[in-house]
Structure formats: structure tokens, C-alpha cells
Design a protein around this motif. Structure first.
Motif, PDB file in Angstrom:
ATOM      1  N   ILE A  39      47.025  94.391 120.530  1.00 15.31           N
ATOM      2  CA  ILE A  39      47.022  93.024 120.017  1.00 15.31           C
ATOM      3  C   ILE A  39      46.157  92.202 120.957  1.00 15.31           C
ATOM      4  CG2 ILE A  39      49.234  93.127 118.825  1.00 15.31           C
ATOM      5  CD1 ILE A  39      50.470  91.683 121.240  1.00 15.31           C
ATOM      6  N   GLY A  40      45.393  91.294 120.394  1.00 17.28           N
ATOM      7  CA  GLY A  40      44.504  90.512 121.234  1.00 17.28           C
ATOM      8  C   GLY A  40      43.792  89.434 120.448  1.00 17.28           C
ATOM      9  N   GLU A  41      42.709  88.956 121.044  1.00 17.99           N
ATOM     10  CA  GLU A  41      41.883  87.913 120.439  1.00 17.99           C
ATOM     11  C   GLU A  41      40.434  88.338 120.558  1.00 17.99           C
ATOM     12  OE1 GLU A  41      44.420  83.991 121.799  1.00 17.99           O
ATOM     13  OE2 GLU A  41      42.697  84.614 122.989  1.00 17.99           O
ATOM     14  N   GLN A  42      39.658  88.017 119.545  1.00 21.36           N
ATOM     15  CA  GLN A  42      38.219  88.226 119.611  1.00 21.36           C
ATOM     16  C   GLN A  42      37.583  87.004 118.974  1.00 21.36           C
ATOM     17  OE1 GLN A  42      36.825  91.905 117.928  1.00 21.36           O
ATOM     18  NE2 GLN A  42      35.062  91.896 119.286  1.00 21.36           N
ATOM     19  N   PHE A  47      44.041  89.409 116.551  1.00 21.25           N
ATOM     20  CA  PHE A  47      43.995  90.641 115.777  1.00 21.25           C
ATOM     21  C   PHE A  47      45.121  91.560 116.221  1.00 21.25           C
ATOM     22  CE2 PHE A  47      41.326  91.712 119.441  1.00 21.25           C
ATOM     23  CZ  PHE A  47      41.815  92.956 119.800  1.00 21.25           C
ATOM     24  N   GLY A  48      45.478  92.481 115.361  1.00 21.46           N
ATOM     25  CA  GLY A  48      46.423  93.546 115.656  1.00 21.46           C
ATOM     26  C   GLY A  48      45.865  94.827 115.076  1.00 21.46           C
ATOM     27  N   VAL A  49      45.809  95.887 115.888  1.00 20.76           N
ATOM     28  CA  VAL A  49      45.189  97.140 115.491  1.00 20.76           C
ATOM     29  C   VAL A  49      46.051  98.310 115.968  1.00 20.76           C
ATOM     30  CG1 VAL A  49      43.188  98.634 115.889  1.00 20.76           C
ATOM     31  CG2 VAL A  49      42.848  96.205 115.569  1.00 20.76           C
ATOM     32  N   GLY A  68      43.828  97.949 110.853  1.00 20.38           N
ATOM     33  CA  GLY A  68      44.154  96.580 111.218  1.00 20.38           C
ATOM     34  C   GLY A  68      45.409  96.127 110.495  1.00 20.38           C
ATOM     35  N   MET A  69      46.112  95.191 111.069  1.00 20.49           N
ATOM     36  CA  MET A  69      47.344  94.687 110.462  1.00 20.49           C
ATOM     37  C   MET A  69      47.082  93.973 109.134  1.00 20.49           C
ATOM     38  SD  MET A  69      49.528  95.822 112.434  1.00 20.49           S
ATOM     39  CE  MET A  69      49.461  96.617 114.001  1.00 20.49           C
ATOM     40  N   PHE A 135      36.432  95.777 116.556  1.00 23.49           N
ATOM     41  CA  PHE A 135      37.697  95.441 115.910  1.00 23.49           C
ATOM     42  C   PHE A 135      37.587  94.263 114.951  1.00 23.49           C
ATOM     43  CE2 PHE A 135      40.695  97.393 119.325  1.00 23.49           C
ATOM     44  CZ  PHE A 135      40.432  98.657 118.837  1.00 23.49           C
ATOM     45  N   ASP A 136      36.485  93.520 114.985  1.00 23.55           N
ATOM     46  CA  ASP A 136      36.375  92.383 114.062  1.00 23.55           C
ATOM     47  C   ASP A 136      35.856  92.787 112.688  1.00 23.55           C
ATOM     48  OD1 ASP A 136      33.841  92.899 115.092  1.00 23.55           O
ATOM     49  OD2 ASP A 136      33.288  90.781 115.245  1.00 23.55           O
TER      50      ASP A 136
END
Length: 187
Positions: A39-42, A47-49, A68-69, A135-136
């Protein structure tokens, strides 16, 4: 160089913003399976992966799945010699020669070439082509990277082929990143 691995769990957090990665690698059959939730930010977007990477005994990627969630996903399969196909079996020749993968939000994927290659100081710098998955977008592309052993089984230099980023990566006795300067810290 690195001992065989039966089970390992590690966590990292980003230096900036909120986030956490929880990873478990375990022996499965004649290889290994890495499973993680990140889980994090971009770009100020959360985001959650969840990802899974299946490896053979030589630490070659044989398959991976990133979900991805929000429902996005990507899955690819490898023959272990740098030829890839999608999950339906369609060849993906644009990735020919890519032995490893690099997942944008995880320091674990640096462990793959470090363990697979068993680099020594005498080898000098190794140039690799990676299947890079941001991840985006989840849209993979080929990414050039360099790895140099600075101290066997303890410290490596990672460099982006386009010279946009480099970092000295200390690793633990199993080859897992302990500190990724400016990006991640191991908990």
C-alpha cells in the motif's frame, strides 16, 4: 554466495508518504513463491497492490501476477531464458532477453538479479533488461538497468541505464535490500 531459502518475511516502508510492503517468500515444490501486499502513494494518489512471483530454484522468474485493489491486473509467464508470453499463451517478443522483472513500488525485485547472478567484485558492472511494471498503469515496458557488486553478498550499486537514478543497496545475508536510499527502509 547466498544460502538456500525456505521461508522469509520482510517489511519495508517508503521514506516519503504513507505506505507499507509485507512480503513472504517460501519454498514451493522445486522453486520459490514470493507474495506481497503493497500500500502506498504514487503522485499523491493512494494505491493498493497484491503481487505473486514464482521463481525456479535458480531465482529465475517463471511467472508473475500483479493485481490492484481497483480491479486492474497483469500476469505474464517466462520460460526462464528471457522469453515471455501473456497468461493466455500469446508470445510477447518485445520482452525477449528480459530475465527479471522490476515492480515499481517494491524493493524486493532488486533481490532477483542479485541472487540469480551471484555477482562478485571481479565481474564488474552487469547490464540487464527488465520487464518493468509501474503500479500506476500496469502497462509493462523494457527497462535497462545496471548492477555492480561493491561488496559480495552485502552491498550492490543499482543504476538506471538512462542515468536518471542510482543507489547503493545494502542487503542482508539472504540478499534482500535492507535500505534503499531515498525510497524505502526495512522495518
Amino acid at each position: 554466495m547466498f544460502p538456500p531459502l525456505a521461508l522469509k518475511t520482510v517489511r519495508w516502508r517508503p521514506f516519503e508518504g504513507e505506505g507499507l510492503e509485507h512480503l513472504t517468500v517460501r519454498a514451493v515444490g522445486d522453486g520459490l513463491r514470493a507474495e506481497s501486499t503493497v500500500i502506498g502513494e504514487q503522485g499523491n494518489r493512494p494505491f493498493g497492490v497484491h503481487y505473486r512471483i514464482d521463481l525456479d530454484a535458480a531465482w529465475r522468474v517463471r511467472s508473475f501476477l500483479v493485481e490492484g485493489m481497483a480491479g486492474r491486473r497483469i500476469a505474464m509467464l517466462s520460460d526462464g531464458d528471457g522469453r515471455w508470453r501473456d497468461e493466455d499463451g500469446t508470445p510477447l517478443p518485445v520482452f525477449d532477453g528480459c530475465m527479471d522483472i522490476d515492480l515499481a513500488g517494491s524493493p524486493f525485485t532488486n533481490t532477483l538479479p542479485i541472487r540469480r547472478l551471484g555477482l562478485s567484485v571481479e565481474h564488474g558492472r552487469t547490464t540487464l533488461k527488465m520487464v518493468y511494471v509501474p503500479f500506476d498503469t500496469f502497462v509493462p515496458f523494457v527497462d535497462g538497468q545496471h548492477y555492480t557488486c561493491l561488496s559480495p553478498a552485502s552491498r550492490y550499486l543499482y543504476e538506471a541505464a538512462d542515468r536518471s537514478f542510482s543507489a547503493e543497496l545494502p542487503v542482508d545475508a539472504d540478499g534482500f535490500v535492507t535500505d534503499y536510499p531515498t525510497l524505502f527502509a526495512r522495518l
